[in-house]
Design a protein around this motif. Structure first.
Motif, PDB file in Angstrom:
ATOM      1  N   ALA A   1       0.833  -1.201   0.000  1.00  0.00           N
ATOM      2  CA  ALA A   1       0.000   0.000   0.000  1.00  0.00           C
ATOM      3  C   ALA A   1       0.867   1.250   0.000  1.00  0.00           C
ATOM      4  CB  ALA A   1      -0.936  -0.007   1.197  1.00  0.00           C
TER       5      ALA A   1
ATOM      6  N   LEU B   1      -0.291   5.118   0.462  1.00  0.00           N
ATOM      7  CA  LEU B   1      -1.656   5.289   0.981  1.00  0.00           C
ATOM      8  C   LEU B   1      -1.614   5.731   2.435  1.00  0.00           C
ATOM      9  CD1 LEU B   1      -3.684   2.230  -0.334  1.00  0.00           C
ATOM     10  CD2 LEU B   1      -3.830   4.593  -1.101  1.00  0.00           C
TER      11      LEU B   1
ATOM     12  N   SER C   1      -6.603   9.254   1.882  1.00  0.00           N
ATOM     13  CA  SER C   1      -6.312   9.004   0.467  1.00  0.00           C
ATOM     14  C   SER C   1      -7.626   8.716  -0.244  1.00  0.00           C
ATOM     15  CB  SER C   1      -5.374   7.806   0.297  1.00  0.00           C
ATOM     16  OG  SER C   1      -4.075   8.096   0.726  1.00  0.00           O
TER      17      SER C   1
ATOM     18  N   SER D   1      -6.532  -1.401  -7.033  1.00  0.00           N
ATOM     19  CA  SER D   1      -5.090  -1.258  -7.181  1.00  0.00           C
ATOM     20  C   SER D   1      -4.675   0.090  -6.609  1.00  0.00           C
ATOM     21  CB  SER D   1      -4.668  -1.375  -8.641  1.00  0.00           C
ATOM     22  OG  SER D   1      -5.281  -0.376  -9.420  1.00  0.00           O
ATOM     23  N   VAL D   2      -3.432   0.155  -6.145  1.00  0.00           N
ATOM     24  CA  VAL D   2      -2.886   1.404  -5.635  1.00  0.00           C
ATOM     25  C   VAL D   2      -2.300   2.162  -6.815  1.00  0.00           C
ATOM     26  CG1 VAL D   2      -1.189   2.467  -4.093  1.00  0.00           C
ATOM     27  CG2 VAL D   2      -2.394   0.394  -3.383  1.00  0.00           C
TER      28      VAL D   2
ATOM     29  N   GLN E   1      -0.226   5.541  -8.043  1.00  0.00           N
ATOM     30  CA  GLN E   1       0.664   6.628  -7.647  1.00  0.00           C
ATOM     31  C   GLN E   1       0.550   7.746  -8.676  1.00  0.00           C
ATOM     32  OE1 GLN E   1       2.472   6.701  -4.909  1.00  0.00           O
ATOM     33  NE2 GLN E   1       2.260   4.585  -4.257  1.00  0.00           N
TER      34      GLN E   1
ATOM     35  N   ALA F   1      -1.146   8.950  -3.137  1.00  0.00           N
ATOM     36  CA  ALA F   1      -1.594   7.720  -3.796  1.00  0.00           C
ATOM     37  C   ALA F   1      -3.093   7.570  -3.575  1.00  0.00           C
ATOM     38  CB  ALA F   1      -0.836   6.527  -3.229  1.00  0.00           C
ATOM     39  N   SER F   2      -3.727   6.753  -4.400  1.00  0.00           N
ATOM     40  CA  SER F   2      -5.158   6.500  -4.259  1.00  0.00           C
ATOM     41  C   SER F   2      -5.420   5.019  -4.538  1.00  0.00           C
ATOM     42  CB  SER F   2      -5.947   7.357  -5.236  1.00  0.00           C
ATOM     43  OG  SER F   2      -5.592   7.067  -6.574  1.00  0.00           O
ATOM     44  N   ILE F   3      -6.629   4.580  -4.174  1.00  0.00           N
ATOM     45  CA  ILE F   3      -7.085   3.245  -4.540  1.00  0.00           C
ATOM     46  C   ILE F   3      -8.050   3.419  -5.691  1.00  0.00           C
ATOM     47  CG2 ILE F   3      -8.414   1.235  -3.828  1.00  0.00           C
ATOM     48  CD1 ILE F   3      -7.348   1.578  -1.062  1.00  0.00           C
TER      49      ILE F   3
END
Length: 93
Positions: A29, A32, A36, A78-79, A81, A88-90
């Motif tokens: 992660a 994150l 986020s 998915s993470v 960037q 970062a985000s999901i």
């Protein structure tokens, strides 16, 4: 009371937040953190509330998603960037 906290600090206790919690198990992660963004097809639909290291490996991410949004059961997280700066985000695709 609570209204003062929201007005002064933008803090909302988790029991007063709208939306529903989801748990996401990820191998990594990187980047994150709390707050986020969580995206579905590129649209922000929620935010990360907690990131926990799980032994022996992996990470548990707890996020909250808006009530009006359903994450499809076949969506894969998915993470992501950012290319330049930012958090970062999901992303669910």
């Amino acid at each position: 009371g609570v209204v003062v906290l929201v007005v002064l600090f933008g803090y909302v206790p988790s029991m007063m937040r709208s939306g529903y919690p989801i748990q996401i198990n990820l191998p990594r992660a990187g980047g994150l953190h709390e707050t986020s963004p969580v995206l579905l097809s590129g649209i922000v639909v929620g935010q990360v509330e907690r990131v926990e290291l799980r032994a022996p490996a992996g990470v548990l991410v707890v996020a909250r998603v808006r009530d009006s949004v359903g994450i499809p059961s076949d969506a894969k997280p998915s993470v992501v960037q950012p290319l330049i700066g930012g958090s970062a985000s999901i992303e669910f695709n």
